[in-house]
Design a protein around this motif. Sequence first.
Motif, PDB file in Angstrom:
ATOM      1  N   HIS A  13       0.959  -1.089   0.440  1.00 49.53           N
ATOM      2  CA  HIS A  13       0.071   0.087  -0.094  1.00 49.53           C
ATOM      3  C   HIS A  13       0.677   1.700   0.241  1.00 49.53           C
ATOM      4  O   HIS A  13       0.706   2.590   0.395  1.00 49.53           O
ATOM      5  N   GLY A  14       1.547   1.073   0.143  1.00 44.86           N
ATOM      6  CA  GLY A  14       2.721   2.270  -0.941  1.00 44.86           C
ATOM      7  C   GLY A  14       4.708   2.220  -0.625  1.00 44.86           C
ATOM      8  O   GLY A  14       4.448   0.951  -0.689  1.00 44.86           O
ATOM      9  N   THR A  15       5.503   3.529  -0.048  1.00 42.09           N
ATOM     10  CA  THR A  15       6.490   2.662   0.570  1.00 42.09           C
ATOM     11  C   THR A  15       6.457   2.312   1.992  1.00 42.09           C
ATOM     12  O   THR A  15       5.950   3.416   2.699  1.00 42.09           O
ATOM     13  N   ALA A  16       7.016   1.805   2.322  1.00 41.23           N
ATOM     14  CA  ALA A  16       7.538   1.851   3.615  1.00 41.23           C
ATOM     15  C   ALA A  16       8.829   1.743   4.105  1.00 41.23           C
ATOM     16  O   ALA A  16       9.807   1.680   3.531  1.00 41.23           O
ATOM     17  N   PHE A  17       9.336   3.011   5.442  1.00 39.78           N
ATOM     18  CA  PHE A  17      10.085   3.203   5.904  1.00 39.78           C
ATOM     19  C   PHE A  17      11.112   2.256   7.053  1.00 39.78           C
ATOM     20  O   PHE A  17       9.423   2.134   8.192  1.00 39.78           O
ATOM     21  N   VAL A  18      11.513   1.950   7.014  1.00 41.90           N
ATOM     22  CA  VAL A  18      12.271   0.226   8.662  1.00 41.90           C
ATOM     23  C   VAL A  18      13.701   1.332   8.959  1.00 41.90           C
ATOM     24  O   VAL A  18      14.627   1.483   8.400  1.00 41.90           O
ATOM     25  N   ASP A  19      13.525   1.750   9.849  1.00 35.55           N
ATOM     26  CA  ASP A  19      13.944   1.846  10.960  1.00 35.55           C
ATOM     27  C   ASP A  19      14.526   1.507  12.676  1.00 35.55           C
ATOM     28  O   ASP A  19      15.962   1.963  12.928  1.00 35.55           O
ATOM     29  N   SER A  20      14.570  -0.016  12.517  1.00 31.91           N
ATOM     30  CA  SER A  20      14.156  -0.426  13.736  1.00 31.91           C
ATOM     31  C   SER A  20      15.659  -1.026  13.745  1.00 31.91           C
ATOM     32  O   SER A  20      16.221  -1.415  12.300  1.00 31.91           O
ATOM     33  N   GLU A  21      16.891  -0.779  14.689  1.00 32.95           N
ATOM     34  CA  GLU A  21      17.955  -1.686  14.829  1.00 32.95           C
ATOM     35  C   GLU A  21      18.312  -3.183  14.223  1.00 32.95           C
ATOM     36  O   GLU A  21      18.631  -2.893  13.541  1.00 32.95           O
ATOM     37  N   ALA A  22      16.966  -3.826  14.998  1.00 28.62           N
ATOM     38  CA  ALA A  22      17.100  -5.234  14.912  1.00 28.62           C
ATOM     39  C   ALA A  22      16.856  -4.629  12.774  1.00 28.62           C
ATOM     40  O   ALA A  22      18.285  -6.040  12.616  1.00 28.62           O
ATOM     41  N   GLN A  23      15.934  -4.419  12.462  1.00 32.46           N
ATOM     42  CA  GLN A  23      15.631  -4.786  10.836  1.00 32.46           C
ATOM     43  C   GLN A  23      16.940  -4.313  10.553  1.00 32.46           C
ATOM     44  O   GLN A  23      17.223  -4.660   8.853  1.00 32.46           O
ATOM     45  N   LEU A  24      17.358  -2.847  10.114  1.00 33.69           N
ATOM     46  CA  LEU A  24      18.545  -2.485   9.768  1.00 33.69           C
ATOM     47  C   LEU A  24      19.676  -3.651   9.826  1.00 33.69           C
ATOM     48  O   LEU A  24      20.681  -3.158   8.747  1.00 33.69           O
ATOM     49  N   ASP A  25      19.848  -4.146  11.326  1.00 31.36           N
ATOM     50  CA  ASP A  25      21.554  -5.332  11.110  1.00 31.36           C
ATOM     51  C   ASP A  25      20.792  -6.429   9.762  1.00 31.36           C
ATOM     52  O   ASP A  25      21.890  -6.491   9.236  1.00 31.36           O
ATOM     53  N   HIS A  26      19.918  -7.001   9.830  1.00 33.23           N
ATOM     54  CA  HIS A  26      19.793  -7.476   8.589  1.00 33.23           C
ATOM     55  C   HIS A  26      19.803  -7.216   7.790  1.00 33.23           C
ATOM     56  O   HIS A  26      20.219  -7.836   6.942  1.00 33.23           O
ATOM     57  N   PHE A  27      19.213  -5.614   7.174  1.00 37.80           N
ATOM     58  CA  PHE A  27      19.137  -5.611   6.174  1.00 37.80           C
ATOM     59  C   PHE A  27      20.630  -5.391   5.702  1.00 37.80           C
ATOM     60  O   PHE A  27      20.665  -5.731   4.116  1.00 37.80           O
ATOM     61  N   ARG A  28      21.681  -4.568   6.766  1.00 34.36           N
ATOM     62  CA  ARG A  28      22.376  -4.795   6.185  1.00 34.36           C
ATOM     63  C   ARG A  28      23.383  -5.534   5.993  1.00 34.36           C
ATOM     64  O   ARG A  28      24.506  -6.212   4.844  1.00 34.36           O
ATOM     65  N   THR A  29      23.716  -7.010   6.774  1.00 39.33           N
ATOM     66  CA  THR A  29      23.882  -8.320   6.677  1.00 39.33           C
ATOM     67  C   THR A  29      23.416  -8.602   5.183  1.00 39.33           C
ATOM     68  O   THR A  29      24.533  -9.374   4.550  1.00 39.33           O
ATOM     69  N   LEU A  30      22.409  -8.379   4.505  1.00 35.95           N
ATOM     70  CA  LEU A  30      21.437  -9.218   3.177  1.00 35.95           C
ATOM     71  C   LEU A  30      22.227  -8.270   2.294  1.00 35.95           C
ATOM     72  O   LEU A  30      23.137  -8.812   1.397  1.00 35.95           O
ATOM     73  N   PHE A  31      22.797  -7.014   2.350  1.00 38.03           N
ATOM     74  CA  PHE A  31      23.355  -5.988   1.332  1.00 38.03           C
ATOM     75  C   PHE A  31      24.623  -6.584   1.456  1.00 38.03           C
ATOM     76  O   PHE A  31      25.245  -6.328   0.202  1.00 38.03           O
ATOM     77  N   ARG A  32      25.414  -6.668   2.290  1.00 35.90           N
ATOM     78  CA  ARG A  32      26.685  -7.671   2.425  1.00 35.90           C
ATOM     79  C   ARG A  32      26.593  -9.425   1.435  1.00 35.90           C
ATOM     80  O   ARG A  32      27.716  -9.032   0.556  1.00 35.90           O
ATOM     81  N   ARG A  33      25.625  -9.431   1.796  1.00 38.52           N
ATOM     82  CA  ARG A  33      25.655 -10.871   1.175  1.00 38.52           C
ATOM     83  C   ARG A  33      25.277 -10.732  -0.677  1.00 38.52           C
ATOM     84  O   ARG A  33      26.124 -12.166  -1.381  1.00 38.52           O
ATOM     85  N   VAL A  34      24.348 -10.430  -0.928  1.00 35.15           N
ATOM     86  CA  VAL A  34      23.717 -10.076  -2.443  1.00 35.15           C
ATOM     87  C   VAL A  34      25.375  -8.908  -2.758  1.00 35.15           C
ATOM     88  O   VAL A  34      25.855  -9.471  -4.362  1.00 35.15           O
ATOM     89  N   LYS A  35      26.307  -7.954  -1.918  1.00 35.82           N
ATOM     90  CA  LYS A  35      27.121  -7.230  -2.865  1.00 35.82           C
ATOM     91  C   LYS A  35      28.645  -8.117  -2.701  1.00 35.82           C
ATOM     92  O   LYS A  35      28.200  -8.826  -4.090  1.00 35.82           O
ATOM     93  N   GLY A  36      28.254  -9.590  -2.262  1.00 38.53           N
ATOM     94  CA  GLY A  36      29.683 -10.181  -2.244  1.00 38.53           C
ATOM     95  C   GLY A  36      29.203 -11.846  -3.457  1.00 38.53           C
ATOM     96  O   GLY A  36      30.133 -12.366  -3.658  1.00 38.53           O
ATOM     97  N   GLU A  37      28.261 -11.882  -3.834  1.00 40.88           N
ATOM     98  CA  GLU A  37      27.949 -12.916  -4.893  1.00 40.88           C
ATOM     99  C   GLU A  37      27.601 -12.124  -6.109  1.00 40.88           C
ATOM    100  O   GLU A  37      27.318 -12.758  -7.103  1.00 40.88           O
ATOM    101  N   SER A  38      27.589 -10.782  -6.343  1.00 43.11           N
ATOM    102  CA  SER A  38      27.571 -10.133  -7.671  1.00 43.11           C
ATOM    103  C   SER A  38      28.715 -10.144  -8.090  1.00 43.11           C
ATOM    104  O   SER A  38      30.294 -10.865  -7.130  1.00 43.11           O
ATOM    105  N   LEU A  39      29.369  -9.935  -9.538  1.00 44.43           N
ATOM    106  CA  LEU A  39      30.152  -9.592 -10.401  1.00 44.43           C
ATOM    107  C   LEU A  39      30.607  -7.978  -9.748  1.00 44.43           C
ATOM    108  O   LEU A  39      30.722  -7.598  -9.073  1.00 44.43           O
ATOM    109  N   ASP A  40      32.646  -8.565 -10.058  1.00 39.84           N
ATOM    110  CA  ASP A  40      32.581  -7.168  -9.723  1.00 39.84           C
ATOM    111  C   ASP A  40      33.008  -6.333 -10.785  1.00 39.84           C
ATOM    112  O   ASP A  40      31.825  -6.461 -11.558  1.00 39.84           O
ATOM    113  N   PRO A  41      32.900  -4.726 -10.345  1.00 33.49           N
ATOM    114  CA  PRO A  41      32.451  -3.489 -10.765  1.00 33.49           C
ATOM    115  C   PRO A  41      32.980  -3.373 -12.533  1.00 33.49           C
ATOM    116  O   PRO A  41      32.200  -3.237 -13.262  1.00 33.49           O
TER     117      PRO A  41
END
Length: 283
Positions: free
Chosen positions: A241-269
């Motif tokens: 139903h629109g845009t969600a802003f996530v800012d809880s500490e636990a969720q931020l930690d989760h998304f930091r970890t998720l970004f590092r994982r996805v980035k690590g699986e990608s090709l280099d620049p």
Amino acid sequence: MATRRHPTARQARLGSELRKLRDAAGLKATAAATLLGVSSVQMSQIESGIAGVSEERIRRLAANYACSDSALIDALVVMATDRTRGWWEEYRGVLPAAYLDLSELDHHATFRHDVAVIHVPGLFQTEDYARALFSYMNPEFPESEVEHRVHHRMKRRVVIEGPTPIPYEAVIHEAALRIKVAGRPASCAQLTRVAELSEEEHISVRVIPFGLDDFAGAGSAMVYVGGAVPRLDTVVRDAPHGTAFVDSEAQLDHFRTLFRRVKGESLDPGQSRDLIHKLIKEL
């Protein structure tokens, strides 16, 4: 103490952070109200972003909450006292509030990380690409409504193309690069823009190729925006139903970890740029 009918996401975030500090100190809202010499209703308005709060009151609350994080306190003071009226204000009353909140979030960002799976990230989009997206997703919109959204999206690019660009990392699935959102010529122009921007020192583009084994991160699309301190980071996700802003500490930690994982699986620049040029030649 003046109140607002519709606080911005940034104003609401300030109130939320003050409430988190109070909760961490184990104090009730009534006790915090007594510290400031205001009513419980006024304290509730401060913590919901409906009412503003002065620097002196923020520092008094922080002291009584035994918060020793001076960087966080200083950042909250800036959030409370900054009176910036940015370019996005011209769209107030023209576009939904979430569009303005996103622009303000970008304006105050220290960095930004995007994971895009289906569409090219908004900051990379050309006018033709953005117009095709908005028109398809909102077929009932008159042309003027679509154009307001397109022009707003183009102006948001200032955060990576303006005089003081922020560091920007984009991880893009090959699917988003291959889908011809706006036809072959527009797709070629879109890929060319991504390739050109990937050459900028402050921009990193990584591609997740179709051939990657064991990639289960198709649902990991996100926009991760860095705040003045890590605690004030924000994740933006599309919700039903629109845009969600996530800012809880636990969720931020989760998304930091998720970004590092996805980035690590990608090709280099470099490999990613080569793949993008290959896709351009195939068009």
